[in-house]
Design an enzyme around this catalytic site. Structure first.
Site: not given
Ligand code: NAP
Length: 297
Positions: A172, A240
């Protein structure tokens, strides 16, 4: 009987992924730190747990898709974490992007309780999550990968077992080096098109189908031309990932000068309070340097 699935993390990615699991017919329990985000899944038929431990107790396979390394550690190993509820024989699949080294440590801690783990980070953006077309890079043991396959197929199109624990996260990070490289190339190209006075829509259309074409260009190029900075992937999460990349590169002695530069360009945007913009807002850093702006539609 189908495995009972627990899904932790209903953000931009997890909400679409969990919905696809539910639509495929798996019994689903969800948990999100901010409870309101579970409402659409609950309305679609998912059960909602009060804690990660409660979710794990109700599940055969627990999927996690949350922000960063420390967050995954807290959700798995912390108070009321997955490890407190997971039964021997169950499986934890972490689909977040986090540190490969921390992943190996968590896999060992879970293994001591008889719980298997896979790291299965994804690529394909919010669009891929919603459509179930993600690329999934999987690290862990082959038997666990086989067990997870029907579940992973509900979320992704290309599922590749790349090696042992942590290997999925390492691949990744490789992916992220290429993503930000594409993003900078797109930004520089569009800035030159603007400076050269050509029609930007036509320029984008012309180059998208040739050797310069990329996922980034097709999905985020039109957003730049519309000056639409809504995130599929936030700058905060992009940074990050680049921190994880540069840390791993440092440990392994791999020179990544281009990626290091892009990290610093994003830093200028963080300093301006733009961490919540999508990663395609990288072009704003070039706009600030040059004084050239992509014309508003
Ligand atoms: P996001 O929309 O910011 O959502 C983050 C999620 O993590 C939310 O559900 C948040 O809960 C939860 N969270 C964060 N800290 C936490 C903690 N300490 N305890 C419990 N829950 C926690 O992010 P996302 O874009 O979905 O990304 C999620 C993961 O997928 C990341 O690792 C990211 O790098 C990866 N990713 C993202 C993409 C993309 O295009 N977006 C693509 C590939 C991979 P709350 O709702 O309470 O804040």
């Amino acid at each position: 009987m189908a495995d009972r699935i627990g899904f932790i993390g209903l953000g931009i990615m997890g909400s679409g992924m969990a919905m696809n699991v539910l639509r495929a017919g798996f019994p689903l329990t969800v948990w999100n730190r901010t409870p309101a985000k579970a409402t659409p899944l609950a309305a679609a038929g998912a059960a909602v747990a009060n804690t990660p431990a409660e979710l794990a107790a109700a599940s055969d396979i627990v999927v996690i898709c949350i922000s960063d390394t420390a967050d995954v550690e807290a959700v798995i190993l912390g108070p009321q974490g997955v490890i407190e509820g997971a039964r021997p024989g169950s499986l934890v699949i972490d689909m977040s992007t986090i540190s490969p080294a921390a992943t190996r440590q968590m896999a060992s801690a879970l293994a001591e309780r008889g719980v298997a783990m896979l790291d299965a980070p994804v690529s394909g953006g919010s669009e891929g999550a919603a459509r179930g077309t993600l690329s999934i890079m999987v690290g862990g043991e082959a038997t666990a990968v086989q067990r997870a396959a029907p579940l992973l197929q509900t979320m992704g199109q290309r599922i590749t077992h790349v090696g042992p624990h942590g290997a999925g996260q390492t691949v990744k990070l490789v992916n992220q080096v290429m993503v930000v490289g594409n993003c900078l190339a797109m930004a520089e190209g569009l800035l030159l098109a603007q400076a050269g006075g050509v029609d930007l829509d036509k320029a984008l259309e012309a180059v998208s189908g040739g050797a310069a074409g990329s996922w980034m260009l097709s999905n985020r190029g039109p957003q730049i031309l519309a000056r639409d900075w809504r995130p599929g992937f936030t700058i905060a999460l992009q940074q990050k990932d680049l921190r994880l990349v540069l840390e791993a590169a440092d440990q392994q002695g791999a020179p990544l000068p281009g990626t290091a530069l892009i990290f610093q360009l994003y830093r200028t945007l963080e300093a301006r309070g733009l961490s919540g913009d999508g990663n395609h807002a990288l072009i704003k850093a070039l706009e600030a340097l040059s004084g050239i702006e992509i014309a508003a539609p």
